[in-house]
Design a protein around this motif. Structure first.
Motif, PDB file in Angstrom:
ATOM      1  N   ALA A 143       4.421  31.405  -2.048  1.00 17.91           N
ATOM      2  CA  ALA A 143       3.542  30.431  -2.696  1.00 17.91           C
ATOM      3  C   ALA A 143       4.402  29.276  -3.210  1.00 17.91           C
ATOM      4  O   ALA A 143       5.624  29.402  -3.324  1.00 17.91           O
ATOM      5  N   LYS A 144       3.744  28.170  -3.528  1.00 13.61           N
ATOM      6  CA  LYS A 144       4.475  26.997  -4.027  1.00 13.61           C
ATOM      7  C   LYS A 144       4.787  27.090  -5.516  1.00 13.61           C
ATOM      8  O   LYS A 144       5.758  26.503  -5.974  1.00 13.61           O
ATOM      9  N   LYS A 150      -4.710  24.603  -0.644  1.00 12.05           N
ATOM     10  CA  LYS A 150      -4.794  23.389   0.176  1.00 12.05           C
ATOM     11  C   LYS A 150      -4.581  23.710   1.655  1.00 12.05           C
ATOM     12  O   LYS A 150      -5.374  23.302   2.507  1.00 12.05           O
ATOM     13  N   VAL A 151      -3.519  24.429   1.978  1.00 12.06           N
ATOM     14  CA  VAL A 151      -3.226  24.742   3.380  1.00 12.06           C
ATOM     15  C   VAL A 151      -4.316  25.642   3.960  1.00 12.06           C
ATOM     16  O   VAL A 151      -4.746  25.450   5.097  1.00 12.06           O
ATOM     17  N   ALA A 152      -4.771  26.610   3.172  1.00 14.44           N
ATOM     18  CA  ALA A 152      -5.807  27.528   3.654  1.00 14.44           C
ATOM     19  C   ALA A 152      -7.096  26.801   4.017  1.00 14.44           C
ATOM     20  O   ALA A 152      -7.830  27.247   4.906  1.00 14.44           O
ATOM     21  N   VAL A 174       3.718  38.133   6.820  1.00  9.11           N
ATOM     22  CA  VAL A 174       4.045  37.037   5.919  1.00  9.11           C
ATOM     23  C   VAL A 174       2.715  36.484   5.430  1.00  9.11           C
ATOM     24  O   VAL A 174       1.840  36.159   6.229  1.00  9.11           O
ATOM     25  N   MET A 175       2.576  36.411   4.108  1.00 11.56           N
ATOM     26  CA  MET A 175       1.346  35.902   3.521  1.00 11.56           C
ATOM     27  C   MET A 175       1.640  34.631   2.746  1.00 11.56           C
ATOM     28  O   MET A 175       2.347  34.653   1.743  1.00 11.56           O
ATOM     29  N   VAL A 176       1.118  33.532   3.235  1.00  5.65           N
ATOM     30  CA  VAL A 176       1.222  32.255   2.553  1.00  5.65           C
ATOM     31  C   VAL A 176      -0.042  32.104   1.716  1.00  5.65           C
ATOM     32  O   VAL A 176      -1.153  32.157   2.244  1.00  5.65           O
ATOM     33  N   ILE A 224      -3.815  32.008   3.396  1.00  5.38           N
ATOM     34  CA  ILE A 224      -5.076  32.192   2.684  1.00  5.38           C
ATOM     35  C   ILE A 224      -5.035  31.589   1.285  1.00  5.38           C
ATOM     36  O   ILE A 224      -3.972  31.305   0.744  1.00  5.38           O
ATOM     37  N   SER A 225      -6.226  31.416   0.729  1.00  8.17           N
ATOM     38  CA  SER A 225      -6.338  30.901  -0.637  1.00  8.17           C
ATOM     39  C   SER A 225      -5.973  32.005  -1.622  1.00  8.17           C
ATOM     40  O   SER A 225      -5.956  33.194  -1.282  1.00  8.17           O
TER      41      SER A 225
END
Length: 157
Positions: free
Chosen positions: A83-84, A36-38, A30-32, A60-61
């Motif tokens: 992603a958002k 900001k979170v990264a 799973v790649m988010v 990751i960014s």
């Protein structure tokens, strides 16, 4: 590289992703993708606690994701990208990363935007990104959980 699922979700990695989407994705990672979170170790470690069983997690960014994909880092993996915003997914596609489809899940109300479904909204910029993704051949649907019937975003915008 094998992106097997891509999703827009304002909460990124959370219970519905872990218990419902991850198992049906067939992914090994799973790649988010979220700048900001990264960049926030507390948020990142909190999100890692929600790791789906048997899956690796990358938080990751966007820049790191693009570099890693270009370097072939995920060539031997099945990746579920979250992603958002659709702009992130558009940047991936424009960089040559193939998305089999894009599922629009929950997103926040957007000022001056449109409501796609009961839980999904799109700003004017998001609408343009969805149109561009569709023009690139990406099937874009809105679906909160796997049990919901997918709705074509092209029909909604």
């Amino acid at each position: 590289m094998s992106v097997v699922m891509a999703r827009i979700d304002n909460r990124l990695l959370h219970g519905i992703i872990v218990t419902q989407w991850a198992p049906v994705s067939g992914a090994t990672r799973v790649m988010v993708i979220d700048d900001k979170v990264a960049g926030d170790e507390v948020l990142k470690s909190t999100m890692r606690m929600a790791r789906p069983a048997g899956m690796a997690v990358s938080i990751i960014s966007e820049e790191t994701a693009l570099k890693n994909f270009a370097a072939g880092k995920y060539d031997r993996e099945k990746v579920f990208v979250i992603a958002k915003e659709p702009e992130t997914m558009l940047h991936l596609v424009e960089s040559g990363i193939e998305l089999p489809s894009l599922i629009v899940g929950g997103s926040l109300v957007k000022e001056g935007g449109v409501q796609l479904t009961q839980r999904a909204y799109a700003s004017a910029e998001n609408v343009q990104s969805y149109k561009a993704l569709i023009a690139h051949g990406v099937k874009v649907t809105a679906q909160f959980v796997p049990a919901d019937k997918p709705v074509s975003v092209a029909d909604l915008i």
